[in-house]
Design a protein around this motif. Structure first.
Motif, PDB file in Angstrom:
ATOM      1  N   GLU A 177       1.570  12.552   3.341  1.00  0.00           N
ATOM      2  CA  GLU A 177       1.708  11.350   4.156  1.00  0.00           C
ATOM      3  C   GLU A 177       0.451  10.481   4.075  1.00  0.00           C
ATOM      4  OE1 GLU A 177       2.724  12.568   8.087  1.00  0.00           O
ATOM      5  OE2 GLU A 177       4.522  13.636   7.426  1.00  0.00           O
ATOM      6  N   VAL A 181      -0.365   6.363   3.091  1.00  0.00           N
ATOM      7  CA  VAL A 181      -0.891   5.452   4.106  1.00  0.00           C
ATOM      8  C   VAL A 181      -2.327   5.021   3.808  1.00  0.00           C
ATOM      9  CG1 VAL A 181      -1.539   5.298   6.548  1.00  0.00           C
ATOM     10  CG2 VAL A 181       0.613   6.374   5.892  1.00  0.00           C
ATOM     11  N   TRP A 185      -4.294   1.390   4.503  1.00  0.00           N
ATOM     12  CA  TRP A 185      -5.193   1.385   5.652  1.00  0.00           C
ATOM     13  C   TRP A 185      -6.620   1.038   5.247  1.00  0.00           C
ATOM     14  CZ3 TRP A 185      -9.242   4.852   6.852  1.00  0.00           C
ATOM     15  CH2 TRP A 185      -9.739   4.718   8.150  1.00  0.00           C
TER      16      TRP A 185
END
Length: 198
Positions: A177, A181, A185
């Motif tokens: 995950e 991301v 980010w």
């Protein structure tokens, strides 16, 4: 997010791994409780059985007075780690004045002609003393505590293995995950992404 949790009491931030850990800790607590119950039950059964056996032996064994007819010697113990036992030839009469002569354990310092107390069976042969209440209690405690410890250790080992598997899966899922991301980010370009790509 509100509609997913309304009325269910479920925390949407709680992952499957968190729920599994909670279940494993609850299972270990239940295992400890069952271990206490099993240890108590087995200890009580051992106490009852040992007490009955000791009473039965006491009914069929008698103490007699034996007289030593030889000098004391040392005999090796029953086990390799046992200390040597002081023995001497002794004679006694049981039952109906039937004579017996045998080497028996005697206290250190016993001399020829001394008398010693001796447990004998129904035939008058030398025998071990019936177990005392303390012996029965120690045996029952050992069995109960051993059962408790064995169940707790086995349950703890199974829970620990399961938690390690859960932690490993959780770490792999987290890394997967985070890989999706983290570039967004941090603003860092992903492999194969150009400066003008969105």
């Amino acid at each position: 997010m509100h509609h997913r949790t309304k009325g269910t009491g479920v925390n949407p931030l709680r992952r499957d791994a968190d729920r599994t850990r909670t279940h494993m800790h609850a299972a270990f607590s239940l295992t400890c409780l069952l271990a206490v119950i099993a240890g108590f039950a087995l200890g009580r059964a051992a106490w009852t059985d040992g007490h009955r056996t000791a009473e039965n032996l006491a009914r069929h064994r008698q103490t007699v007075t034996a007289t030593t007819v030889g000098e004391t010697t040392y005999r090796a113990g029953d086990h390799p780690t046992s200390r040597p036992v002081t023995v001497a030839a002794a004679t006694w009469h049981y039952p109906s004045q039937r004579p017996h002569t045998e080497s028996i354990p005697v206290p250190a310092g016993t001399r020829h002609g001394d008398t010693v107390r001796l447990w004998v069976d129904g035939n008058g042969n030398a025998a071990a003393a019936p177990p005392s209440q303390a012996d029965v209690a120690l045996n029952a405690m050992g069995i109960g505590i051993g059962a408790l410890a064995g169940i707790v250790l086995a349950g703890g080992a199974l829970v620990a293995v399961r938690l390690r598997i859960v932690d490993a899966r959780s770490a792999r899922s987290w890394e997967s995950e985070w890989a999706g991301v983290e570039p967004l980010w941090s603003g860092r370009l992903r492999p194969g992404q150009g400066a003008g790509d969105d």
